[in-house]
Design a protein around this motif. Structure first.
Motif, PDB file in Angstrom:
ATOM      1  N   SER A 264       0.839  -1.199   0.000  1.00 35.88           N
ATOM      2  CA  SER A 264       0.000   0.000   0.000  1.00 35.88           C
ATOM      3  C   SER A 264       0.869   1.242   0.000  1.00 35.88           C
ATOM      4  O   SER A 264       1.957   1.247   0.572  1.00 35.88           O
ATOM      5  N   LYS A 265       0.378   2.301  -0.644  1.00 32.60           N
ATOM      6  CA  LYS A 265       1.026   3.612  -0.522  1.00 32.60           C
ATOM      7  C   LYS A 265      -0.027   4.720  -0.458  1.00 32.60           C
ATOM      8  O   LYS A 265       0.162   5.820  -0.917  1.00 32.60           O
ATOM      9  N   ASN A 266      -1.159   4.369   0.140  1.00 30.75           N
ATOM     10  CA  ASN A 266      -2.225   5.331   0.378  1.00 30.75           C
ATOM     11  C   ASN A 266      -2.108   5.843   1.812  1.00 30.75           C
ATOM     12  O   ASN A 266      -2.626   5.251   2.746  1.00 30.75           O
ATOM     13  N   LYS A 267      -1.388   6.952   1.976  1.00 28.67           N
ATOM     14  CA  LYS A 267      -1.084   7.559   3.283  1.00 28.67           C
ATOM     15  C   LYS A 267      -0.122   6.713   4.108  1.00 28.67           C
ATOM     16  O   LYS A 267       0.215   7.066   5.242  1.00 28.67           O
ATOM     17  N   LYS A 295       4.694  10.478   4.129  1.00 30.50           N
ATOM     18  CA  LYS A 295       3.690  11.134   3.277  1.00 30.50           C
ATOM     19  C   LYS A 295       4.373  12.055   2.262  1.00 30.50           C
ATOM     20  O   LYS A 295       3.919  12.170   1.113  1.00 30.50           O
ATOM     21  N   ILE A 298       5.913   9.790  -0.417  1.00 30.13           N
ATOM     22  CA  ILE A 298       4.886   9.291  -1.343  1.00 30.13           C
ATOM     23  C   ILE A 298       4.498  10.366  -2.351  1.00 30.13           C
ATOM     24  O   ILE A 298       4.341  10.098  -3.546  1.00 30.13           O
ATOM     25  N   ASN A 299       4.376  11.597  -1.886  1.00 30.45           N
ATOM     26  CA  ASN A 299       3.995  12.699  -2.771  1.00 30.45           C
ATOM     27  C   ASN A 299       5.107  13.089  -3.740  1.00 30.45           C
ATOM     28  O   ASN A 299       4.855  13.727  -4.755  1.00 30.45           O
ATOM     29  N   ASN A 303       5.913   8.010  -6.603  1.00 27.74           N
ATOM     30  CA  ASN A 303       5.247   7.649  -7.855  1.00 27.74           C
ATOM     31  C   ASN A 303       6.022   6.643  -8.694  1.00 27.74           C
ATOM     32  O   ASN A 303       5.490   6.096  -9.658  1.00 27.74           O
TER      33      ASN A 303
END
Length: 314
Positions: A264-267, A295, A298-299, A303
């Protein structure tokens, strides 16, 4: 006034040295490791023990190798009441230890005989121990094998790192040492032998041990992160690039993916490890850059990693 030659290097030793100074012991000499260059700018840094010695106008020795140094003869001539070591980082010649009029003693960061060697605090975390502590021992030729004058234990909390344990144990070691020395002087303490059948060694952490590997469970990887924080830092290879991991968390969830996949990389940035376990990365440091919260990673660089993709190589 009781005289002491003190040997130590990191903050653990600095706290112990300051305790001896505050209690009025006569510090005849302080021996610490040479200044070292750190960082990209290769700036010269003094040890924490040296900083305390300088602040108190103490005589300082910094030989690269004590046993072969010119300073050795001068130290041999001092003949203090006590030689005290606390995380010095070198073996001491027997002829030097024998110059102590009363005792040569060491403040060791473990509950001996468990974790003899140079990295006891790190191994207590790597192995997931629930307790650690400090032991005061007589210094002998064999590494950390001397008779014990006292020990004190503390619990290891879930959020402890080697850095936080070093701080806690330095205070405990200081206080225990200041209790033990007067008792040794007054012959009020009988040392006990270590049980050789229970000896466990903790050699210095090797370069290979710094890597988080896919053969580990999430708990083992998490414990390594804790053990190597703040120095030297555990790292993971993702897409053949090295990232240091400074903070992590073991997920309560499990997955069916093989080890090394991005879950996962949602938050959160969660990676699969052995036995279906999952490790959440909370703070990461790409090579050549500063540590950042996950966070922000990830931002930014996140990607380049896709959920369900194998991203970790050994």
């Amino acid at each position: 006034m009781t005289s002491v030659i003190f040997l130590g290097t990191p903050k653990f030793g600095a706290v112990v040295l300051q305790g001896l100074i505050d209690q009025g012991y006569k510090i005849e000499a302080v021996v610490t490791q040479p200044d070292k260059k750190f960082g990209r700018k290769q700036e010269l840094h003094q040890s924490e023990v040296k900083k305390v010695a300088l602040a108190n106008n103490l005589k300082i020795y910094q030989p690269l190798h004590l046993s072969k140094s010119e300073e050795m003869n001068e130290l041999l001539s001092i003949r203090p009441d006590f030689i005290v070591t606390a995380a010095y980082g070198q073996f001491l010649p027997t002829k030097f230890l024998q110059t102590a009029k009363i005792k040569a003693i060491n403040v060791h960061g473990s509950l001996l005989p468990k974790y003899r060697g140079g990295a006891p605090i790190q191994y207590s975390l790597i192995n997931g121990d629930k307790q650690t502590g400090v032991t005061i021992i007589e210094m002998v030729k064999k590494m950390d094998a001397g008779e014990m004058y006292g020990s004190r234990a503390i619990d290891i909390s879930d959020d402890d790192t080697s850095g936080s344990l070093f701080e806690k144990l330095s205070i405990i070691g200081r206080d225990l040492l200041l209790e033990v020395i007067p008792k040794i002087i007054a012959n009020q303490i009988v040392p006990t032998c270590q049980d050789e059948d229970k000896v466990v060694f903790s050699p210095n952490i090797s370069k290979d041990q710094e890597q988080i590997k896919t053969s580990m469970t999430a708990t083992q990887a998490h414990n390594l992160v804790r053990a190597l924080n703040p120095q030297p830092g555990a790292y993971i290879l993702m897409h053949n690039k090295r990232y240091k991991i400074w903070q992590s968390e073991v997920s309560a969830e499990k997955c069916s993916l093989e080890s090394g996949y991005l879950v996962s990389k949602n938050k959160e940035f969660a990676i699969s490890f052995s036995n279906g376990t999952i490790l959440k990365i909370l703070n990461i440091q790409p090579t050549g850059k500063k540590p950042i919260a996950i966070k922000d990673f990830i931002n930014g660089q996140g990607n380049q990693f896709k959920v369900g993709e194998k991203i970790v190589e050994d």
